[in-house]
Design an enzyme around this catalytic site. Structure first.
Site, PDB file in Angstrom:
ATOM      1  N   THR A 172       0.751  -1.196  -0.033  1.00 20.33           N
ATOM      2  CA  THR A 172       0.024  -0.165   0.140  1.00 20.33           C
ATOM      3  C   THR A 172       0.903   1.484  -0.059  1.00 20.33           C
ATOM      4  OG1 THR A 172      -1.737  -1.098   0.985  1.00 20.33           O
ATOM      5  CG2 THR A 172      -1.648   1.333   1.200  1.00 20.33           C
ATOM      6  N   PHE A 174       1.182   5.232   0.728  1.00 24.26           N
ATOM      7  CA  PHE A 174       0.546   6.356   1.632  1.00 24.26           C
ATOM      8  C   PHE A 174       1.106   7.824   1.097  1.00 24.26           C
ATOM      9  CE2 PHE A 174       0.099   2.621   4.008  1.00 24.26           C
ATOM     10  CZ  PHE A 174      -0.978   2.478   4.594  1.00 24.26           C
TER      11      PHE A 174
END
Length: 278
Positions: A172, A174
Protein backbone atom coordinates in the site's frame (compact mmCIF):
# COMPACT_ATOMS: atom_id res chain seq x y z
CA UNK A 1 3.66 21.72 17.22
CA UNK A 2 1.91 18.63 18.59
CA UNK A 3 4.39 16.03 17.25
CA UNK A 4 1.34 13.92 16.29
CA UNK A 5 0.61 12.18 12.99
CA UNK A 6 -3.05 11.27 12.38
CA UNK A 7 -4.28 8.09 10.69
CA UNK A 8 -7.64 6.41 10.05
CA UNK A 9 -8.48 3.28 12.01
CA UNK A 10 -7.85 1.58 15.32
CA UNK A 11 -4.35 1.34 16.84
CA UNK A 12 -2.52 -1.44 15.05
CA UNK A 13 -3.99 -0.72 11.61
CA UNK A 14 -1.70 -0.77 8.57
CA UNK A 15 -1.97 3.03 8.49
CA UNK A 16 -0.64 2.99 12.06
CA UNK A 17 2.23 0.81 10.84
CA UNK A 18 2.93 3.37 8.11
CA UNK A 19 3.12 6.12 10.76
CA UNK A 20 5.40 3.98 12.91
CA UNK A 21 7.76 3.25 10.01
CA UNK A 22 7.83 6.69 8.36
CA UNK A 23 7.72 8.94 11.45
CA UNK A 24 8.91 6.82 14.41
CA UNK A 25 9.61 9.97 16.43
CA UNK A 26 5.98 11.11 16.27
CA UNK A 27 2.92 10.03 18.25
CA UNK A 28 0.40 8.21 16.04
CA UNK A 29 -3.14 9.54 16.52
CA UNK A 30 -6.08 7.27 15.53
CA UNK A 31 -9.13 8.86 13.87
CA UNK A 32 -12.53 7.44 12.94
CA UNK A 33 -12.66 8.55 9.28
CA UNK A 34 -10.38 9.96 6.59
CA UNK A 35 -12.21 13.27 6.95
CA UNK A 36 -11.35 13.27 10.65
CA UNK A 37 -7.68 12.70 9.80
CA UNK A 38 -7.64 15.75 7.51
CA UNK A 39 -9.57 17.87 9.99
CA UNK A 40 -7.15 16.99 12.79
CA UNK A 41 -4.29 18.49 10.77
CA UNK A 42 -6.30 21.47 9.55
CA UNK A 43 -7.22 22.43 13.13
CA UNK A 44 -3.71 21.86 14.49
CA UNK A 45 -4.64 18.84 16.61
CA UNK A 46 -2.04 16.91 14.62
CA UNK A 47 0.94 18.05 12.55
CA UNK A 48 0.74 15.46 9.78
CA UNK A 49 -1.78 13.13 8.13
CA UNK A 50 -1.07 9.61 6.85
CA UNK A 51 -3.49 8.70 4.04
CA UNK A 52 -3.53 5.50 1.94
CA UNK A 53 -4.08 6.21 -1.76
CA UNK A 54 -3.46 2.94 -3.61
CA UNK A 55 -2.75 -0.76 -3.20
CA UNK A 56 -1.00 -3.06 -5.64
CA UNK A 57 -3.78 -5.64 -5.38
CA UNK A 58 -6.95 -3.55 -5.09
CA UNK A 59 -6.03 -0.30 -6.83
CA UNK A 60 -6.78 3.21 -5.62
CA UNK A 61 -8.53 4.30 -2.43
CA UNK A 62 -11.33 6.36 -4.03
CA UNK A 63 -12.35 8.22 -0.87
CA UNK A 64 -8.98 9.89 -0.57
CA UNK A 65 -8.67 10.79 -4.25
CA UNK A 66 -11.89 12.76 -3.81
CA UNK A 67 -10.73 14.37 -0.56
CA UNK A 68 -7.20 15.41 -1.54
CA UNK A 69 -7.97 18.40 -3.83
CA UNK A 70 -10.16 20.13 -1.24
CA UNK A 71 -8.30 19.11 1.92
CA UNK A 72 -6.30 22.33 2.20
CA UNK A 73 -3.24 20.16 2.93
CA UNK A 74 -0.05 19.55 0.97
CA UNK A 75 1.72 16.28 0.19
CA UNK A 76 5.21 16.37 1.69
CA UNK A 77 6.24 12.68 1.48
CA UNK A 78 5.15 9.24 0.34
CA UNK A 79 5.47 5.95 2.21
CA UNK A 80 5.08 2.30 1.23
CA UNK A 81 3.95 -0.50 3.55
CA UNK A 82 4.28 -4.15 2.61
CA UNK A 83 0.94 -5.68 3.69
CA UNK A 84 1.90 -8.83 5.59
CA UNK A 85 -1.15 -10.63 6.98
CA UNK A 86 -1.05 -12.85 10.06
CA UNK A 87 -3.58 -15.15 11.69
CA UNK A 88 -3.89 -13.85 15.26
CA UNK A 89 -5.64 -15.51 18.20
CA UNK A 90 -5.81 -15.35 22.00
CA UNK A 91 -2.77 -16.78 23.80
CA UNK A 92 -2.63 -20.56 24.06
CA UNK A 93 -4.79 -21.19 20.98
CA UNK A 94 -3.67 -23.74 18.38
CA UNK A 95 -4.24 -23.42 14.65
CA UNK A 96 -6.53 -26.47 14.69
CA UNK A 97 -8.79 -24.70 17.21
CA UNK A 98 -9.66 -21.91 14.76
CA UNK A 99 -12.99 -22.20 12.92
CA UNK A 100 -13.58 -18.52 12.04
CA UNK A 101 -11.42 -15.53 11.10
CA UNK A 102 -12.47 -11.88 11.23
CA UNK A 103 -11.04 -8.93 9.31
CA UNK A 104 -11.80 -6.21 6.80
CA UNK A 105 -13.37 -7.65 3.65
CA UNK A 106 -10.31 -6.67 1.59
CA UNK A 107 -7.93 -8.68 3.78
CA UNK A 108 -10.26 -11.68 3.87
CA UNK A 109 -10.14 -11.69 0.08
CA UNK A 110 -6.35 -11.67 0.13
CA UNK A 111 -6.04 -14.90 2.15
CA UNK A 112 -8.52 -17.16 0.41
CA UNK A 113 -6.08 -20.02 -0.23
CA UNK A 114 -4.98 -20.28 3.40
CA UNK A 115 -8.52 -20.02 4.78
CA UNK A 116 -9.78 -22.64 2.32
CA UNK A 117 -6.91 -25.01 3.13
CA UNK A 118 -7.66 -24.84 6.87
CA UNK A 119 -11.46 -24.76 6.49
CA UNK A 120 -11.71 -21.41 8.29
CA UNK A 121 -14.92 -19.44 7.75
CA UNK A 122 -14.68 -15.70 7.03
CA UNK A 123 -16.39 -13.00 9.12
CA UNK A 124 -16.33 -9.42 7.89
CA UNK A 125 -15.22 -6.88 10.47
CA UNK A 126 -15.12 -3.09 10.37
CA UNK A 127 -11.35 -3.01 9.89
CA UNK A 128 -8.21 -5.07 10.51
CA UNK A 129 -7.05 -3.69 13.85
CA UNK A 130 -10.63 -3.41 15.08
CA UNK A 131 -11.09 -7.12 14.38
CA UNK A 132 -7.94 -7.93 16.36
CA UNK A 133 -9.22 -5.81 19.23
CA UNK A 134 -12.59 -7.61 19.18
CA UNK A 135 -10.97 -11.06 19.14
CA UNK A 136 -8.83 -10.07 22.15
CA UNK A 137 -11.82 -8.68 24.07
CA UNK A 138 -14.15 -11.63 23.38
CA UNK A 139 -11.51 -14.28 24.19
CA UNK A 140 -13.09 -17.04 22.10
CA UNK A 141 -10.51 -19.74 21.21
CA UNK A 142 -12.25 -20.62 17.94
CA UNK A 143 -12.09 -17.04 16.63
CA UNK A 144 -9.01 -15.45 15.00
CA UNK A 145 -8.26 -12.14 13.35
CA UNK A 146 -6.35 -11.33 10.18
CA UNK A 147 -4.08 -8.35 10.80
CA UNK A 148 -0.48 -7.17 10.93
CA UNK A 149 2.29 -7.64 13.48
CA UNK A 150 1.60 -4.33 15.20
CA UNK A 151 -2.04 -5.24 15.91
CA UNK A 152 -0.94 -8.52 17.46
CA UNK A 153 1.52 -6.72 19.73
CA UNK A 154 -0.98 -4.05 20.82
CA UNK A 155 -3.81 -6.47 21.66
CA UNK A 156 -1.70 -9.29 23.09
CA UNK A 157 -2.54 -11.91 20.47
CA UNK A 158 -0.44 -14.89 19.38
CA UNK A 159 0.63 -15.32 15.78
CA UNK A 160 -0.64 -18.74 14.67
CA UNK A 161 0.40 -18.30 11.02
CA UNK A 162 2.57 -15.55 9.57
CA UNK A 163 2.41 -13.90 6.12
CA UNK A 164 -0.56 -15.90 4.83
CA UNK A 165 -1.51 -13.48 2.03
CA UNK A 166 -2.09 -15.03 -1.42
CA UNK A 167 0.14 -12.53 -3.23
CA UNK A 168 3.70 -11.95 -2.11
CA UNK A 169 4.00 -8.37 -3.32
CA UNK A 170 0.92 -6.74 -1.77
CA UNK A 171 1.91 -3.16 -0.94
CA UNK A 172 0.00 0.00 0.00
CA UNK A 173 1.20 3.49 -0.90
CA UNK A 174 0.51 6.31 1.54
CA UNK A 175 0.81 10.09 1.26
CA UNK A 176 2.03 12.16 4.20
CA UNK A 177 0.31 15.54 4.27
CA UNK A 178 0.91 18.81 6.12
CA UNK A 179 -0.66 22.23 6.47
CA UNK A 180 2.47 23.77 4.95
CA UNK A 181 4.01 23.09 1.56
CA UNK A 182 7.77 22.63 1.19
CA UNK A 183 9.02 22.72 -2.39
CA UNK A 184 12.63 23.43 -1.44
CA UNK A 185 13.71 19.85 -0.70
CA UNK A 186 15.46 17.54 -3.11
CA UNK A 187 15.31 13.78 -2.52
CA UNK A 188 18.14 11.28 -2.89
CA UNK A 189 15.98 9.24 -5.29
CA UNK A 190 14.50 12.16 -7.23
CA UNK A 191 11.28 14.11 -6.78
CA UNK A 192 7.57 13.53 -7.37
CA UNK A 193 4.92 16.11 -8.21
CA UNK A 194 1.20 15.38 -7.72
CA UNK A 195 -1.55 17.54 -9.16
CA UNK A 196 -5.16 17.56 -10.32
CA UNK A 197 -6.48 19.21 -13.47
CA UNK A 198 -9.61 19.63 -15.58
CA UNK A 199 -9.23 19.72 -19.36
CA UNK A 200 -10.95 22.28 -21.53
CA UNK A 201 -14.06 21.17 -23.42
CA UNK A 202 -12.38 20.87 -26.83
CA UNK A 203 -11.77 17.82 -29.06
CA UNK A 204 -8.80 15.67 -28.02
CA UNK A 205 -8.01 18.00 -25.10
CA UNK A 206 -6.60 15.24 -22.87
CA UNK A 207 -4.47 13.82 -25.70
CA UNK A 208 -3.05 17.26 -26.43
CA UNK A 209 -2.52 18.06 -22.76
CA UNK A 210 -0.50 14.89 -22.25
CA UNK A 211 1.69 15.57 -25.28
CA UNK A 212 3.89 18.02 -23.38
CA UNK A 213 5.00 15.33 -20.93
CA UNK A 214 6.03 13.00 -23.74
CA UNK A 215 7.90 15.60 -25.81
CA UNK A 216 9.74 16.91 -22.73
CA UNK A 217 10.70 13.47 -21.41
CA UNK A 218 8.66 13.66 -18.19
CA UNK A 219 7.58 10.28 -16.84
CA UNK A 220 3.95 10.19 -15.66
CA UNK A 221 3.60 7.34 -13.18
CA UNK A 222 -0.13 7.73 -12.52
CA UNK A 223 -3.16 9.22 -14.27
CA UNK A 224 -6.59 8.70 -12.72
CA UNK A 225 -9.94 10.19 -13.72
CA UNK A 226 -13.05 10.66 -11.63
CA UNK A 227 -16.29 12.58 -11.91
CA UNK A 228 -16.87 15.78 -9.98
CA UNK A 229 -20.05 17.51 -8.93
CA UNK A 230 -22.22 14.51 -9.79
CA UNK A 231 -21.93 15.19 -13.50
CA UNK A 232 -21.08 12.70 -16.24
CA UNK A 233 -19.45 15.47 -18.28
CA UNK A 234 -17.31 17.04 -15.54
CA UNK A 235 -14.14 14.99 -15.17
CA UNK A 236 -11.12 15.70 -13.02
CA UNK A 237 -7.76 13.99 -13.44
CA UNK A 238 -5.21 13.15 -10.77
CA UNK A 239 -1.60 12.71 -11.89
CA UNK A 240 1.80 11.84 -10.41
CA UNK A 241 4.92 12.72 -12.39
CA UNK A 242 8.63 12.27 -11.76
CA UNK A 243 10.43 15.57 -11.30
CA UNK A 244 10.16 19.00 -9.69
CA UNK A 245 8.17 21.94 -11.12
CA UNK A 246 11.43 23.94 -11.22
CA UNK A 247 13.06 21.39 -13.54
CA UNK A 248 13.14 22.92 -17.04
CA UNK A 249 11.48 19.92 -18.71
CA UNK A 250 8.74 19.71 -16.07
CA UNK A 251 8.18 23.45 -16.33
CA UNK A 252 7.67 23.19 -20.09
CA UNK A 253 5.32 20.23 -19.74
CA UNK A 254 3.17 22.01 -17.15
CA UNK A 255 3.02 25.13 -19.32
CA UNK A 256 1.67 23.04 -22.20
CA UNK A 257 -0.78 21.31 -19.86
CA UNK A 258 -1.99 24.72 -18.67
CA UNK A 259 -2.90 25.72 -22.22
CA UNK A 260 -5.37 22.83 -22.58
CA UNK A 261 -6.87 22.90 -19.08
CA UNK A 262 -9.36 25.02 -17.16
CA UNK A 263 -7.61 24.44 -13.83
CA UNK A 264 -4.39 22.92 -12.48
CA UNK A 265 -3.77 22.48 -8.77
CA UNK A 266 -0.46 21.24 -7.38
CA UNK A 267 -1.14 18.95 -4.44
CA UNK A 268 2.46 18.34 -3.47
CA UNK A 269 6.13 18.26 -4.43
CA UNK A 270 8.00 15.64 -2.42
CA UNK A 271 10.95 13.19 -2.46
CA UNK A 272 10.45 9.92 -4.30
CA UNK A 273 10.56 7.10 -1.73
CA UNK A 274 13.27 4.45 -2.01
CA UNK A 275 10.83 1.47 -2.39
CA UNK A 276 9.60 2.99 -5.65
CA UNK A 277 13.04 2.23 -7.13
CA UNK A 278 13.68 -1.20 -5.61
Amino acid sequence: MTNKIAFQGEPGAYSHQACHDARPDMEAMPCRTFEDVIEAVRTGEADLAMLPVENTTFGRVPDNHNLLPHSGLHIIDEAFVRVHINLLAIPGTKLNDITHAMSHAVLLGQCQEFLREHNIHRITGADTAGSAKQVAEEGRPEMAALAGDLAGEIYGLDVLARHIEDQGNNTTRFLIMSRDADHSRRGDHGMMTSFVFQVRNIPAALYKAMGGFATNGVNMTKLESYMIGGSFTATQFYADIEGHPDDPNVQLALEELDYFTDEIKILGVYPSAAPRHS
